[in-house]
Design an enzyme around this catalytic site. Structure first.
Site: not given
Lengths: 508, 465
Positions: A36, A294, A429-430
């Site tokens: 433990d 962006d 994004g692009m």
């Protein structure tokens, strides 16, 4: 009994050990069977800790089961007291000792007679509380112990510090980016002209706890850890506390305004508005980022958030309020504190999920098909399966979430880090547009598997070929939507026609 | 140290048992992968689940065939009926995964509340129609790898006692693997390559490539391995008849050995374990000896392996190694490393079965004498705190230890190797001797390349109180 593959919050003793091992020169002795003491491995591995973790076990074995611990626990405490001279030894119960129901308090009292350091029993019940609640409780218990001790000896300092000052409460070992947050918060306080009276529990000495009342106020950055202590200090000394996590631009400003209000009420005359303005507009990049083109591309993209209360709530607000991202579902595994979470995120998301069941969370993600997930390591793996990117924002975490580089989530530098995390999690994004325009560059076979097992539907050769023409990153989604469409209409064979019918019907 | 009289026999000590190791329930991690049609249900608390989830790291995400039956307060106080609860979960598992066997792993909690798993299992088995094997792999009684021992001992009882003719073809998976793609006549022709000897079954869970390697190694001596406990599938467990011979491949399988002898009336071949080329050779020789076979080509084979290891051995020759002890492989590994030219002041070990490991201990003693090094002190149930003091005093070159101590020791300029890796790496047989040394020398090779940087000690000197 509950069938469980994964758990979000650990067992109670982990919380106690996190607090004990955060303090300097405090040793925890677990009343536990062999094995433990896995906490030591986690601390040594995840935090790459150079020192031995100050946790040992007073081993519960067959003999203990048969005859009780008898002298064993007391001997182990006094031995550790001799060997390492800790200021405090915290006897930590585990699930095993909970059912053995030995009188651990009695062991503590006996050991205290001999030990030079202080000895206490962590007051946590394995079957009632989890890691987070136990940590919160243990911190409060230790603070109370030393406040009361000082009070008895008349050692409590009078009055407040000369200049405005703060205690930062809740920074602990194995906490998500806690070390970096702590540095950032100290820097923020310095910028605000506020002295840091004490940081607890990380790196603190129990002997200094008696000076906690000297602070003008307490800052509790994490909802899960430190609130009990702050409330205790408020009740005993009237010290006000600020429990707004300074995570994200808006919340950081809210936190600072609250601090301003709290210390002005005690006679300071500060006005932080200029500071907030300066930081928001020109220093932190996050506000500018959300305005830049962006971030436009992220507008309305779907996200799912899941984590502990602090991080999931803050993240939901940042995504929705500061970046224009649509949070379809926000969730927490802090069931015991669910009302707070609901109240925090209600206006920023469509659905709220309170659950500790990873299967349920995985299914929710599969159903929503967000463009990105912000969750724990477990959600990251759900994301991998479903081909959805994931930013990790909360524990449970792996070693890669203990970065060596400076990565706070709080304060103004934190807002920068979060902006990066969010932006990098979405398909850029692009790239996204180009893939759409040119039909993608990915001609791999379908490898995405849904959360439900393999499909029971047949795809005709033509339909399969058609499916393969769809760019990889949306192919799984099209496949699942088409299949759902077919299943709803009891169509067993998916042809090109069915595909297009589905597309028209559900926009797959 | 002055040259002292070398002790004549191994010394055994027993300390306080305050040592770090993994909980034996960790065995599910490798056993569920080994036994492909199994499902392991660990009946315990959040503590057990948390350990498994963290210790098994990334494996947890591969939809493993194991789960927790997490006990809640109602289970502890017997407000809920154990039988009904387990039945509900087993039916769910049967529905979702359809395994050939469900293995119940009893934990500390089921021991303390005295949940009668052995009693419940046969009733449940009859009711739901899936075999249920019960193993009490708990931290009250066992350490780490002993978990496998409890599971295999329970499995031993499930091995069929008489081969059914119809099944004969199906059952022997290893043989089928080795005969892959061969026609029946060819297989028959190959049968003649074996010497006539009593039936041999090996026990111990090893990765499939290692199973094949060891099986082929014995085949070279004309010895046929008729079965392996465990096999790849529960439905392919080997036949065990009275009088069959059995041999262990791992040092932590004493309960399994006992069960095979007492309950299944098999004869145990007590041999050193096939770890390192010396161990592998001794293991094969012992099996050959029992079957009255003259081993062939072993000398040459062992020599070749040693030669191929020389680049690694040159790194460790003359250096000292200290085993803190946590997985019971320690005696075999120490024996191999001493043969490689290392010295070993102390072998910590959780539990020492002097009978089951007798041949290994004898080989260790012999190896020390032949290499002219002092006999190590064997410390059962070690005390990690005391051990660390001894490590400082003795200025050991390499400490083999658990992860709890590895980073702190490294920060103090002491080379360490994480012991758990030996459990998961392929270390058996001639073929894998290099892998063992790859692990052992890794810290030395790494630290060699850093040694000119002056970054040995990365903690400030602690104030002595």
């Amino acid at each position: 009994m509950k069938l469980a593959y994964w758990m979000y919050a650990g067992p109670a003793h982990i919380g106690t050990l996190r607090i004990a091992s955060s303090f300097k020169n405090v040793h925890a002795i677990m009343h536990a069977p062999i094995g433990d003491d896995y906490f030591n491995v986690m601390r040594s591995m995840l935090e790459r800790e150079r020192n031995f973790t100050p946790v040992t076990a007073s081993v519960v074995d067959r003999n203990v089961l048969a005859r009780g611990s008898q002298e064993k626990v007391v001997d182990n405490i006094t031995r550790k007291d001799r060997e390492e001279r800790p200021d405090l030894i915290v006897l930590t119960p585990t699930c095993t000792s909970s059912i053995l129901q030995e009188d651990l308090q009695n062991f503590v009292e006996r050991a205290q007679l001999e030990a030079k350091g202080d000895v206490m029993l962590a007051d946590v019940n394995h079957y009632r509380v989890n890691e987070l609640q136990a940590g919160d409780r243990t911190l409060q218990q230790i603070v109370q112990y030393y406040i009361e001790k000082a009070r008895k000896k008349n050692e409590l300092p009078e009055g407040k510090t000369e200049k405005p000052s703060v205690n930062i409460i809740g920074i602990s070992t194995l906490g998500f980016h806690n070390q970096h947050d702590c540095t950032e918060l100290k820097r923020l306080m310095a910028d605000l002209g506020i002295e840091v009276n004490q940081v607890i529990p990380e790196g603190a000495s129990v002997h200094n706890l008696k000076t906690l009342p000297k602070a003008w106020f307490n800052l509790v950055p994490y909802r899960e850890l430190g609130l009990m202590t702050a409330k205790y200090l408020e009740q005993e000394f009237g010290t006000p506390y600020v429990d707004i996590a300074p995570m994200g631009v808006v919340e950081t400003a809210r936190c600072i305004r609250k601090i301003q209000q709290v210390i002005n009420a005690q006679g300071a005359e500060v006005d932080y508005e200029n500071f907030i303005n300066e930081q928001t507009l020109y220093v932190s990049q996050a506000a500018w980022f959300s305005r830049s083109i962006d971030c436009q591309n992220l507008t309305g993209k779907k996200a799912v958030v899941f984590g502990d209360n602090t991080h999931a709530a803050a993240m939901t607000k940042i995504l929705a309020r500061e970046m224009g991202i649509k949070v379809v579902c926000a969730g927490t595994y802090c069931k015991y504190d669910a009302d707070w979470f609901r109240e925090q995120v209600a206006e920023y998301c469509d659905e709220i999920l309170i659950s500790e069941d990873n299967g349920q969370i995985g299914d929710m993600i599969a159903r929503i098909e967000p463009a990105a997930i912000f969750g724990t390591q477990m959600e990251r793996h759900v994301g991998k399966r479903l081909d959805i990117p994931c930013g990790v924002i909360a524990a449970p975490i792996h070693i890669q979430n203990f970065p060596i580089g400076y990565k706070p989530f709080m304060g103004y530098e934190g807002t920068n880090q979060i902006a990066d995390l969010v932006y990098n999690s979405f398909t850029l994004g692009m790239e996204d547009h180009l893939l759409e325009i040119f039909g993608g560059h990915d001609t791999k076979e379908v490898i995405t598997k849904g959360i439900s097992a393999d499909s029971d539907l047949n795809w005709t050769k033509d339909a399969q070929a058609e499916l393969n023409k769809i760019p990889g990153f949306v192919r799984g989604k099209v496949k699942r939507n088409t299949e759902k469409f077919a299943r709803d209409r009891n169509i067993s064979q998916i042809t090109v026609e069915v595909m297009y019918a589905a597309k028209e019907a559900v926009g797959a | 140290m002055t040259v002292t009289q070398q002790p004549q026999a191994l010394t055994f000590e027993c300390e306080t048992g305050n040592y770090h190791t993994f909980c034996p329930i960790s065995c599910v991690a490798w056993l569920y992968q080994k036994i492909e049609d199994s499902f392991f249900l660990v009946i315990g608390t959040k503590t057990c689940g948390y350990f498994l989830q963290n210790a098994m790291g990334v494996m947890i995400f591969a939809e493993p065939r194991y789960a927790m039956a997490e006990l809640e307060e109602g289970d502890i106080s017997a407000q809920l009926n154990d039988y009904e609860e387990l039945k509900r979960l087993c039916l769910q598992i049967k529905r979702d995964r359809n395994p050939s066997v469900i293995v119940f792993i009893g934990t500390c909690t089921t021991e303390i509340i005295k949940m009668d798993l052995e009693g419940l299992a046969p009733k449940l088995e009859a009711e739901i129609g899936v075999p249920i094997v019960t193993a009490r792999a708990n931290g009250l009684d066992y350490a780490f790898t002993q978990g496998e021992d409890t599971v295999l001992a329970a499995m031993a009882a499930r091995c069929p006692s008489k081969e059914k003719e119809a099944e004969k073809e199906e059952r022997n998976a290893i043989q089928k693997l080795l005969n892959f793609g061969k026609k029946k006549e060819e297989v028959l022709a190959e049968e003649s390559e074996y010497v006539k000897h009593p039936t041999l079954v090996l026990f111990g869970s090893l990765p499939d490539p290692v199973v094949t390697q060891l099986t082929l190694e014995l085949k070279k001596q004309g010895i046929k391995v008729s079965g392996w406990l465990p096999s790849k599938r529960y439905t392919e467990l080997p036949v065990l008849e009275e009088g069959y011979y059995v041999a262990g491949v791992n040092p932590f399988l004493s309960r399994t050995a006992t069960t095979l002898m007492r309950r299944r009336k098999c004869k145990l071949i007590g041999a050193p374990f096939p770890i390192g080329p010396d161990g592998t050779r001794a293991w094969i020789e012992k099996i050959c000896a029992v079957f009255g076979i003259e081993p062939k080509g072993l000398d040459e084979r062992e020599k070749q392996i040693w030669e191929s290891l020389e680049d690694y051995i040159s790194l460790i020759r003359g250096k000292s190694v200290f085993f803190m002890g946590d997985n019971l492989l320690e005696i075999s590994l120490a024996r191999f490393l001493i043969r490689c030219g290392m010295t070993c002041p102390e072998i910590g070990i959780p539990y020492m079965d002097k009978r089951y490991q007798a041949a290994e201990l004898e080989l260790l003693e012999k190896t020390c004498q032949e290499m002219g090094v002092p006999l190590p002190k064997i410390v059962e149930k070690p005390d990690n705190y005391n051990q660390i003091q001894r490590i400082y005093e003795q200025k050991v070159d390499l400490v083999i230890t658990g992860m709890a101590h590895a980073n702190p020791l490294e920060a103090r300029g002491i080379n360490t190797k994480w012991s758990v890796e030996f459990t998961f790496a392929q270390i058996h047989g001639f073929t894998n001797a290099r892998d063992v040394l790859e692990l052992v020398t890794r810290p030395l090779r790494r630290n060699n390349s850093l040694k000119d940087l002056g970054w040995d000690k990365l903690v400030r000197d602690e104030a002595k109180v």
